[in-house]
Design an enzyme around this catalytic site. Structure first.
Site, PDB file in Angstrom:
ATOM      1  N   TYR A  11       0.931  -1.446   0.098  1.00  0.00           N
ATOM      2  CA  TYR A  11      -0.077   0.275  -0.075  1.00  0.00           C
ATOM      3  C   TYR A  11       0.791   1.319  -0.234  1.00  0.00           C
ATOM      4  O   TYR A  11       2.466   1.172   0.854  1.00  0.00           O
ATOM      5  CB  TYR A  11      -1.252   0.138   1.364  1.00  0.00           C
ATOM      6  N   ASP A  60       9.326   2.802   0.087  1.00  0.00           N
ATOM      7  CA  ASP A  60       7.732   3.172   1.179  1.00  0.00           C
ATOM      8  C   ASP A  60       8.610   2.935   2.721  1.00  0.00           C
ATOM      9  O   ASP A  60       7.893   1.443   3.011  1.00  0.00           O
ATOM     10  CB  ASP A  60       6.379   3.080   0.267  1.00  0.00           C
ATOM     11  N   LYS A  66       3.860   8.149   9.370  1.00  0.00           N
ATOM     12  CA  LYS A  66       3.027   8.160  10.564  1.00  0.00           C
ATOM     13  C   LYS A  66       4.367   8.428  11.679  1.00  0.00           C
ATOM     14  O   LYS A  66       4.351   9.667  12.303  1.00  0.00           O
ATOM     15  CB  LYS A  66       3.699   5.964  10.903  1.00  0.00           C
TER      16      LYS A  66
END
Ligand SMILES: *Cc1c(COP(=O)(O)O)cnc(C)c1O
Length: 436
Positions: A150, A245, A273
Site C-alpha cells: 500500500y 516506501d 507515521k
C-alpha cells in the site's frame, strides 16, 4: 425467541449510529469501521502509554497505536509539553520556520540516503509526489508496485493485477481512471522473477519500482533473502529508480529504517507515521539531484498549505530525538515474546496459525501455510481472525480490526502487557476453535 444481547458498549453504539448518519460508513478511514471483523467500532476518549479507554469506560491494551505513528505510546509527557509550548507561539504561518530544517537534518542523519527532504501532510502525498519526481527524472511513465503493498490512496497506486497472466494494472476502486491504472504494473512480493518479467515486457518505459521494504499492509510480510538487493540491481541495470516506501518501517524497524537494516540505498524514500509523532506528517526525499527537480528548486510542482506545520514538526522532532538503541532492544524483546505467545496459544487449541514478526511489528495469520506474498496472505481464514479479534476486544486487548494489518508495539508497552495479551489470546483462541 432470541433476545438481542445487551451491548457492552452502549455509548459507542449510539455514537456510531449518529456518526453513520453524517460520515460515510461512520468513520473517516475505512478500516476503523470494524466491518471485516463483523463488529462496530468502539469510540475512544483517551489514551495514555500503551492503553486506550473507550466511551463506555473499558480500557484496552492497544496494538493499533494509531496504525504506527505512536512508537513512544499515547500522550507521552515530553511530547505534550513540546506541543503546548509550540502552539503557544502560533499554530501555522505558511512561512518557513527553523523547525522544518531541524527535522529534515534529523531525518538525514538517521537515513543518509535522504540528502534532501520535502515535508507533506500524509504518506499518501509523499508517495504520490515521489512518483511524480521519478517520472520527471526518468522521462518515463510506468511504475511497478507489488500486489498487497500500500502506498496511500492516490490514483496510480489503487491498482490490482488484471485478469491476464501478469502485470497490467486495473483500478481497485471505482473513480480511478483506467488511464491512471494502466501505467502501474504489478509484480509479486518476494518474487524477483515476476519483476524481471515486467521489465522484459516494458523495457525502457519504467520510471520506478515502489516497494515497502518490510511489507505491512497485507499483514506483516518481511522481505526474503536477496529480494531487496535484487530490486536494487534491476533498477540500476534498467535505469529505473528504487523508491522505498518506509511510511511504516521508517524509524520503526530501526532508527534508520529498513534501508539501514538491509543496507540498501534507495533513490527516493517515502516517510510518514512516526515522523509526525501522531500529528499529520509525511515526507519524501532522497538523492539531491532528484529532489533538485522539486519546485521551487526545479520544475516539478508540489505544494501544501500546512506542509511543515510547526506543531507537526515539533512532534516529529520530539519523537525522533527520543529514539534510542535501548528502545529498539525493548521493542524486539516484546515483539518476540508476543509472537511466541500467540503461536503457543494457537498450538494449544489446535488452531493453524503463522505469526510473521519483525521487531515491533507482527501479524498472526490464521493459516497453516507460510505467508510471503499477497497470494499466500489471502489464504488466511478471515472468519477465524474476526472471532479471535472479538474475543480479544472483550478481554481488554485492541488488535487491528483486520487480518491484513500489522500489530504495532510501542515503547510504552511492558512485558506484563504482553503477558496479559497472551493470556487473553489463550482464551480468545477458544472462540476460534469453537467455530470449526
Ligand atoms: C499508511 C501508509 C501510507 C499512507 O499514509 P497516509 O498518511 O495514511 O496517507 C503509505 N504507505 C505505507 C507503507 C503506509 O503504511
Amino acid at each position: 425467541m432470541l433476545r438481542k444481547p445487551r451491548s457492552r458498549t452502549p455509548r459507542s453504539d449510539k455514537l456510531f449510529a449518529a456518526a453513520s448518519r453524517i460520515l460515510p460508513g461512520g468513520v473517516d478511514s475505512p478500516v476503523r469501521a470494524f466491518k471485516s471483523v463483523g463488529a462496530t467500532p468502539v469510540f475512544i476518549v483517551r489514551g495514555r502509554g500503551a492503553r486506550i479507554e473507550d466511551e463506555d469506560g473499558h480500557t484496552y491494551i492497544d496494538y493499533v497505536m494509531s496504525w504506527g505513528p505512536l512508537i513512544h505510546g499515547h500522550a507521552p509527557r515530553g511530547l505534550l509539553k513540546t506541543l503546548a509550548a509550540t502552539a503557544a507561539k502560533g499554530t501555522s504561518f505558511g512561512a518557513p520556520t527553523e523547525l522544518e530544517t531541524r527535522l529534515a537534518q534529523r531525518v538525514a542523519t538517521l537515513m543518509p540516503s535522504m540528502e534532501r527532504v520535502r515535508f507533506v501532510s500524509s504518506g499518501t502525498e509523499a508517495a504520490m509526489s515521489a512518483a511524480r519526481v521519478a517520472r520527471a527524472a526518468t522521462k518515463r511513465d510506468k511504475i511497478v508496485k507489488f500486489e498487497g503493498c500500500y502506498h496511500g490512496h492516490a490514483d496510480p497506486f489503487l491498482v490490482q493485477a488484471g485478469s491476464g497472466a501478469m502485470t497490467l494494472g486495473v483500478p481497485t476502486s471505482p473513480g480511478v481512471a483506467a488511464a491512471a491504472a494502466r501505467d502501474t504494473l504489478l509484480a509479486r512480493y518476494n518474487d524477483l522473477d515476476s519483476v524481471e518479467r515486467v521489465f522484459a515486457r516494458h523495457r525502457g518505459q519504467i520510471a520506478a519500482i515502489f516497494v515497502e521494504p518490510i511489507a505491512g499492509n497485507m499483514g506483516l510480510v518481511p522481505p526474503g533473502d536477496g529480494f531487496l538487493p535484487g530490486l536494487r540491481a534491476v533498477c540500476d541495470r534498467e535505469g529505473a529508480l528504487l523508491v522505498f516506501d518506509e511510511v511504516i518501517s521508517g524509524f520503526r524497524a530501526a532508527a534508520g529504517g529498513a534501508q539501514q537494516i538491509f543496507r540498501i540505498r534507495p533513490d527516493l524514500t517515502c516517510l510518514g507515521k512516526i515522523i509526525g509523532g501522531g500529528l499529520p506528517v509525511g515526507a519524501y526525499g532522497g538523492r539531491a539531484d532528484l529532489m533538485g527537480l522539486v519546485a521551487p528548486a526545479g520544475p516539478v510542482y508540489q505544494a501544501g498549505t500546512l506542509s511543515g506545520n510547526p506543531l507537526a514538526m515539533a512532534a516529529g522532532l520530539w519523537s525522533l530525538e527520543e529514539l534510542s538503541p535501548g528502545l529498539y532492544t525493548h521493542l524486539a524483546q516484546l515483539g518476540a515474546r508476543l509472537a511466541a505467545g500467540l503461536a503457543d496459544a494457537a498450538r494449544q487449541r489446535g488452531v493453524p496459525l503463522q505469526v510473521n514478526a519483525f521487531g515491533s511489528l507482527l501479524t498472526p495469520f490464521f493459516t497453516d501455510q507460510p505467508v510471503r506474498d499477497y497470494q499466500s496472505a489471502l489464504a488466511a481464514d478471515t472468519g477465524a481472525y474476526a472471532a479471535f479479534f472479538r474475543g480479544m476486544l472483550a478481554r481488554g486487548v485492541y488488535p487491528p480490526p483486520s487480518q491484513f494489518e500489522a500489530w504495532f508495539i510501542s515503547g510504552a508497552h511492558t512485558s506484563r502487557d504482553i503477558d496479559k495479551t497472551i493470556a487473553a489470546a489463550r482464551e480468545a483462541m477458544r472462540n476460534v476453535e469453537g467455530r470449526k
